[in-house]
Every structure is written in C-alpha cells, then in structure tokens.
Design an enzyme around this catalytic site. Structure first.
Site, mmCIF file in Angstrom:
data_model
loop_
_atom_site.group_PDB
_atom_site.id
_atom_site.type_symbol
_atom_site.label_atom_id
_atom_site.label_comp_id
_atom_site.label_asym_id
_atom_site.label_seq_id
_atom_site.Cartn_x
_atom_site.Cartn_y
_atom_site.Cartn_z
ATOM 1 N N THR A 115 52.290 -6.195 20.806
ATOM 2 C CA THR A 115 52.619 -7.445 21.056
ATOM 3 C C THR A 115 51.450 -8.033 22.346
ATOM 4 O OG1 THR A 115 55.013 -7.357 21.057
ATOM 5 C CG2 THR A 115 54.073 -9.169 22.267
ATOM 6 N N LYS A 190 55.659 -14.623 17.676
ATOM 7 C CA LYS A 190 56.469 -13.638 18.672
ATOM 8 C C LYS A 190 56.933 -14.149 20.122
ATOM 9 C CE LYS A 190 57.722 -9.709 20.464
ATOM 10 N NZ LYS A 190 58.759 -8.845 20.095
ATOM 11 N N LYS A 258 55.209 -8.622 30.414
ATOM 12 C CA LYS A 258 53.960 -8.764 29.927
ATOM 13 C C LYS A 258 53.993 -10.009 28.818
ATOM 14 C CE LYS A 258 53.221 -6.176 26.430
ATOM 15 N NZ LYS A 258 53.058 -6.412 24.985
HETATM 16 N N1 LIG Z 1 59.843 -0.901 22.463
HETATM 17 C C1 LIG Z 1 60.381 -2.015 21.921
HETATM 18 O O1 LIG Z 1 61.621 -2.166 21.896
HETATM 19 C C2 LIG Z 1 59.343 -3.027 21.370
HETATM 20 C C3 LIG Z 1 59.877 -3.818 20.680
HETATM 21 C C4 LIG Z 1 58.936 -4.999 19.919
HETATM 22 C C5 LIG Z 1 57.863 -5.097 20.310
HETATM 23 N N2 LIG Z 1 57.210 -4.120 21.331
HETATM 24 C C6 LIG Z 1 55.667 -3.858 21.456
HETATM 25 O O2 LIG Z 1 55.057 -2.872 20.711
HETATM 26 C C7 LIG Z 1 54.062 -2.186 21.736
HETATM 27 C C8 LIG Z 1 54.245 -0.763 21.687
HETATM 28 O O3 LIG Z 1 55.635 -0.525 22.558
HETATM 29 P P1 LIG Z 1 56.239 0.722 22.489
HETATM 30 O O4 LIG Z 1 57.729 0.695 23.043
HETATM 31 O O5 LIG Z 1 56.054 1.886 21.475
HETATM 32 O O6 LIG Z 1 55.655 1.503 23.887
HETATM 33 P P2 LIG Z 1 55.226 3.030 24.231
HETATM 34 O O7 LIG Z 1 56.325 3.603 23.968
HETATM 35 O O8 LIG Z 1 54.779 2.799 25.869
HETATM 36 O O9 LIG Z 1 53.949 3.421 23.545
HETATM 37 C C9 LIG Z 1 52.546 2.860 23.750
HETATM 38 C C10 LIG Z 1 51.638 3.527 22.803
HETATM 39 O O10 LIG Z 1 50.443 2.905 22.935
HETATM 40 C C11 LIG Z 1 49.397 4.085 23.328
HETATM 41 N N3 LIG Z 1 48.337 3.481 24.244
HETATM 42 C C12 LIG Z 1 48.861 2.756 25.244
HETATM 43 N N4 LIG Z 1 47.474 2.409 25.949
HETATM 44 C C13 LIG Z 1 46.482 2.966 25.023
HETATM 45 C C14 LIG Z 1 45.199 3.168 25.270
HETATM 46 N N5 LIG Z 1 44.674 2.304 26.351
HETATM 47 N N6 LIG Z 1 44.501 3.735 24.334
HETATM 48 C C15 LIG Z 1 45.087 4.590 23.591
HETATM 49 N N7 LIG Z 1 46.422 4.337 23.371
HETATM 50 C C16 LIG Z 1 47.017 3.639 24.191
HETATM 51 C C17 LIG Z 1 50.397 4.925 24.020
HETATM 52 O O11 LIG Z 1 49.480 6.365 24.160
HETATM 53 P P3 LIG Z 1 50.258 7.590 25.065
HETATM 54 O O12 LIG Z 1 51.443 8.285 24.330
HETATM 55 O O13 LIG Z 1 48.842 8.371 25.200
HETATM 56 O O14 LIG Z 1 50.838 6.823 26.212
HETATM 57 C C18 LIG Z 1 51.564 5.052 22.972
HETATM 58 O O15 LIG Z 1 51.267 5.753 21.701
HETATM 59 C C19 LIG Z 1 54.114 -3.321 23.033
HETATM 60 O O16 LIG Z 1 53.106 -4.117 22.771
HETATM 61 C C20 LIG Z 1 55.278 -3.615 22.893
HETATM 62 O O17 LIG Z 1 55.633 -4.886 23.737
HETATM 63 C C21 LIG Z 1 58.069 -2.951 21.886
#
Ligand SMILES: NC(=O)c1ccc[n+]([C@@H]2O[C@H](COP(=O)([O-])OP(=O)(O)OC[C@H]3O[C@@H](n4cnc5c(N)ncnc54)[C@H](OP(=O)(O)O)[C@@H]3O)[C@@H](O)[C@H]2O)c1
Length: 305
Positions: A115, A190, A258
């Site tokens: 997102t 979104k 965010k």
């Molecule tokens: N969680 C939800 O319910 C949900 C629902 C809809 C949309 N989203 C969106 O989906 C996205 C991911 O969410 P998530 O919940 O999966 O987050 P998360 O569990 O915090 O995972 C984030 C991922 O991105 C990687 N990452 C972050 N910064 C990075 C960088 N600078 N370089 C390389 N890798 C990086 C992290 O790697 P590391 O493992 O090394 O930290 C991890 O693999 C976000 O944009 C969020 O808004 C989430």
C-alpha cells in the site's frame, strides 16, 4: 508438524510461471506460499534472510529458491511480486544496482502489492517502461486472514496487456482481481477503501461505548442489529473483540496511519474534503501515543472507555 501459515485452496488451472516474490512479511509470506502451491516456481527475497529460509523450509525447497538480493530474485522471472512497507521501502527493492529492475528480463511484469502512494506507482511505471518492463500497482484488501486463505481483493492500475498476463496468476491468492485504470488507479482505489473503513470503525466504536454506558448487553445488541441496516464487515469481525477489549491481531494502527497519510496527501492534491477521515487519523494518533501502535484498527474504542 507445525501449522502451515497459509490454507491451501482449490487453485484454478493456469500455466506454471517462473515468478519472484520480494517481501515475506505478514502478507507476502502466505501470498508467496499460494503461488508455490498453485504450481508456479517461486524465488523469494526477504531483507531479513531468516524469513526466506523459513519459507523455503515450509514449502519444501526445490524447485523454489531464495536469493540474496531483489536483482538476483528477479532474474529470469516472468512476473516479480512485491509486498513491502511504504514508498521508500518499495523504491529500495526496485531501483539501484541490486534492485529488481536491474535483474528483470525484457517484457517481464512487476506487480506491487504494497500500500503506497499513487505517485510512486506512476514514477516506477515510467522507470519500468524506460527499461522495456511493465509495472502494475496492485494493493490488496482482506488482511492477514485474506492472505492466509488466498481470498484477497486486488485493486490494480496499469496497462491492460500486462494485467491480463498476471491476472490468472494473482488468482492463486485472490478472489477478486480488477484493473481500475491507468498506473496509480489501484493505489487510489485502496485509498477509497481505507476512507470507507476509517469513519465506519469510529462510528462502531462510539456505538459500542454508548451501549456499554447505557448498561446494554452489547454482544446481544450487535447480534440483533447486525442482521439489519447497521451490519458491516467491521461489526461482524471486530464487534465482539471490541466489546471484550482485545486488539492484538489484524491490521496495525501504525499501518492505518500510513494509509490515512496517503489519503490526506492525495486529497490535498485533488481538492476532496475529508473532514471525518482527518479527525479519525488524529484519533489513531491518540491510540499510538497511548502505546497502541501495534493494536489493530478497531482499537479506536479504547479512547472512549
Ligand atoms: N497486514 C495487513 O493486514 C495488511 C492488509 C492490507 C495491506 N497491507 C499492506 O501490505 C504491506 C505489507 O504489510 P505487512 O503486514 O506484510 O508488513 P510486515 O509484516 O511488516 O512486512 C513488511 C515486509 O517488507 C519488508 N521490508 C520493509 N522495508 C523494507 C526495505 N526497506 N527493504 C527491503 N524489505 C523491506 C520486510 O522485511 P523484513 O522482514 O526484513 O523486515 C517484510 O518482509 C504494507 O504496505 C501494508 O500497508 C497490510
């Protein structure tokens, strides 16, 4: 045996493709697992290598593989999927010497499930075109459970021809995949989604706080009114836990802030007036200040206790 972090489903037949997945977080890990289970060959990259190692172990290794950089993961892939945190995280895995664009073969498609802003989608789409690649912005809705069960809703922006190539593959972890317009349209959709949720959750929080002060059995009240015009996904899935004061799952307040920041920035550009969304964003800031950054979004009710 450990519990799988995704629920296998009945996958629609589609030719097996070579794909990469960048970012094995809460969302990316099960999404990549569904791609593997649907028969695609998946190369994964995660900044913290332990998560990629755990994914490979769970999915049984070959023909799947891990790669130390986004560039190496993307080499030879027809489609490169990505799900990282925000605009800057996205740029860091896409651009530069070790970024995915440096490794992708001509005509390959980058599908971004982060997102992020509509602007970064347009910026990266232009950069992709300059290299003979394609970029689709494809943020998702449905949360962690939607990713684990492979039933996400995917809102896409980009060109029709590459979209048609990726659509059946995305079906491995989605139940709805729709092209909504040119580059950036997926991210804008979104933002509409998050705007709908913000005001609604605050309304539900106020209703629960009011009912509790009035001495009502709110579990019973929600059961009744949930069968009428007040029903919502939030009421069905979060009402009971809001009453019980449980907020330790689902979509975190930090992520919602965010997302609302993206909405409010875009509204400044397009002139839309979003008074309730701006206010609810500040209510989420209160929750953060009170220590609830990792609570899920239904924690707005904590301000009203
Ligand atoms: N969680 C939800 O319910 C949900 C629902 C809809 C949309 N989203 C969106 O989906 C996205 C991911 O969410 P998530 O919940 O999966 O987050 P998360 O569990 O915090 O995972 C984030 C991922 O991105 C990687 N990452 C972050 N910064 C990075 C960088 N600078 N370089 C390389 N890798 C990086 C992290 O790697 P590391 O493992 O090394 O930290 C991890 O693999 C976000 O944009 C969020 O808004 C989430």
């Amino acid at each position: 045996m450990t519990t799988p972090s995704f629920t296998p489903k009945s996958y629609s037949p589609t030719p097996a493709r070579r794909v990469a997945f960048l970012g094995l977080g809460v969302m990316g890990y099960p999404m990549a697992a569904h791609l593997a289970k649907a028969g695609h060959t998946v190369t994964v990259y995660n900044r913290t290598p332990a998560k990629a190692a755990a994914w490979l172990q769970e999915l049984g290794g070959a023909p799947h593989a891990g790669a130390p950089t986004p560039r190496e993961a993307a080499a030879g892939a027809d489609i490169v999927f990505c799900c990282v945190g925000n605009d800057d995280d996205l740029r860091s895995v896409v651009l530069g010497d070790d970024g995915a664009f440096a490794g992708m073969q001509a005509d390959a498609v980058f599908v971004d499930h982060t997102t992020a802003s509509a602007n970064v989608a347009r910026e990266l789409s232009e950069a992709a075109q300059a290299k003979g690649l394609h970029f689709i912005d494809a943020p998702v809705s449905g949360g962690q459970a939607g990713a684990q069960n492979g039933v996400l809703t995917v809102m896409c922006g980009g060109e029709a021809a590459p979209f048609e190539r990726v659509e059946p593959v995305v079906g491995a972890f989605a139940r709805a995949v729709t092209l909504l317009g040119a580059s950036g349209a997926g991210q804008l959709a979104k933002m509409v989604n998050q705007t709908c949720i913000a005001g609604l959750v605050q309304g539900l929080a106020e209703a629960i706080a009011f009912g509790q002060r009035a001495g009502l059995d709110m579990a019973k009240v929600l059961e009744v009114i949930g069968k009428g015009a007040a029903q919502s996904w939030q009421m069905d899935n979060r009402g009971k836990t809001m009453i019980e004061g449980k907020f330790d799952f689902g979509f975190a307040v930090d992520w919602m802030r965010k997302d609302l920041g993206l909405v409010l920035d875009e509204a400044k550009r397009n002139g839309a007036r979003l008074p309730v969304t701006a206010l609810v964003d500040q209510f989420y800031a209160d929750v953060q200040q009170a220590g609830g950054s990792r609570f899920d979004t239904s924690s707005l009710v904590t301000r009203l206790k």
